[in-house]
Design an enzyme around this catalytic site. Sequence first.
Site, PDB file in Angstrom:
ATOM      1  N   SER A 106      87.368  40.781  99.774  1.00 22.46           N
ATOM      2  CA  SER A 106      87.360  41.257  98.375  1.00 22.46           C
ATOM      3  C   SER A 106      86.702  42.630  98.289  1.00 22.46           C
ATOM      4  O   SER A 106      86.025  43.053  99.220  1.00 22.46           O
ATOM      5  CB  SER A 106      86.549  40.280  97.519  1.00 22.46           C
ATOM      6  OG  SER A 106      86.896  38.952  97.850  1.00 22.46           O
ATOM      7  N   GLU A 148      84.624  34.081 100.734  1.00 19.78           N
ATOM      8  CA  GLU A 148      84.553  35.060 101.837  1.00 19.78           C
ATOM      9  C   GLU A 148      83.917  34.428 103.064  1.00 19.78           C
ATOM     10  O   GLU A 148      84.367  34.626 104.195  1.00 19.78           O
ATOM     11  CB  GLU A 148      83.749  36.286 101.397  1.00 19.78           C
ATOM     12  CG  GLU A 148      84.495  37.177 100.425  1.00 19.78           C
ATOM     13  CD  GLU A 148      83.623  38.295  99.873  1.00 19.78           C
ATOM     14  OE1 GLU A 148      82.384  38.188  99.922  1.00 19.78           O
ATOM     15  OE2 GLU A 148      84.198  39.285  99.393  1.00 19.78           O
TER      16      GLU A 148
HETATM   17  O1  DER Z   1      81.531  41.205  97.528  1.00 16.44           O
HETATM   18  C1  DER Z   1      81.707  41.530  98.728  1.00 16.44           C
HETATM   19  O2  DER Z   1      81.095  41.037  99.667  1.00 16.44           O
HETATM   20  C2  DER Z   1      82.720  42.577  98.993  1.00 16.44           C
HETATM   21  O3  DER Z   1      83.142  42.573 100.277  1.00 16.44           O
HETATM   22  C3  DER Z   1      82.261  43.849  98.429  1.00 16.44           C
HETATM   23  O4  DER Z   1      80.946  43.848  98.035  1.00 16.44           O
HETATM   24  C4  DER Z   1      82.509  45.106  99.188  1.00 16.44           C
HETATM   25  O5  DER Z   1      82.869  45.961  98.167  1.00 16.44           O
HETATM   26  P1  DER Z   1      83.374  47.440  98.370  1.00 16.44           P
HETATM   27  O6  DER Z   1      84.335  47.428  99.522  1.00 16.44           O
HETATM   28  O7  DER Z   1      84.061  47.724  97.065  1.00 16.44           O
HETATM   29  O8  DER Z   1      82.153  48.261  98.606  1.00 16.44           O
END
Ligand code: DER
Length: 253
Positions: free
Chosen positions: A30, A109
Amino acid sequence: ATIESAKRAAAQQAVAENFDPAASHVGIGSGTTIVYVVEAIKERSTNPLIRFVPTGYQSRKVIEQAGLTPISFDSLSEDVMLDIAFDGADEVDEELNCIKGGGACLFQEKLVAEKAKKFICVADYRKNQSRLLTNWPTIPIEVAPIAVPTVLRSLRELGSQNPKLRTTLLEKSGPLKTDQGFFIVDAPFTPLLTSSDVAAGKGKGDGSDGTWEVNRLSQAINQVTGVLEVGIFSGLDGVEAESVRKEGTLQEM
Ligand code: DER
């Protein structure tokens, strides 16, 4: 150059070095960096049978909008391992431990990351710190709504300065609900020691002297009744991950 070009470069490198077009199952995380990962995969993926496992509503949308085929995590049989999983992170330390959950998707995740033979964290230079909670100040924790008050109290007892319920930045003023219908609590702690910090005597790492080591704090928070999952990904031990590899541009573009 810009942060966006750093994210894109990290994603291109991660996919070029790790994505196998003949793969059958690929985990998709995500956030915003993962969009560049899917773009890079789209440039390569030839196998029409390849299935992409999302880590929540937003991840599924990214897969669908790229014209790729999602498959839900719970439709995978017990013994299937994903060939690989890609995801972003909020911060990554020298032992490749991650803080995750800035996007409130940490539970799925972690499920997907642990189901994969190899987990590739794709992070631009901002995320690269010597210790977790250096630049990103809080640990995202997914909590059952009914348990929030008791979890907040337990987090204070573990040494969190001011744990808070996350309210969405959008027009909704209520607490943020995850894909599981749970809430997110963001708990600030002092920067987390790595296992080598503890070995070097930089602190006990068990909370008794005000310092916490990554794994020990993750376990302590996970034991609090009402906590569904903690946004600390450490080593993904117990998974046949070849390695938790940090891809990306560790220096400014
Ligand atoms: O929520 C999470 O762990 C996502 O991987 C995220 O925080 C990473 O977000 P970004 O790629 O928009 O920095």
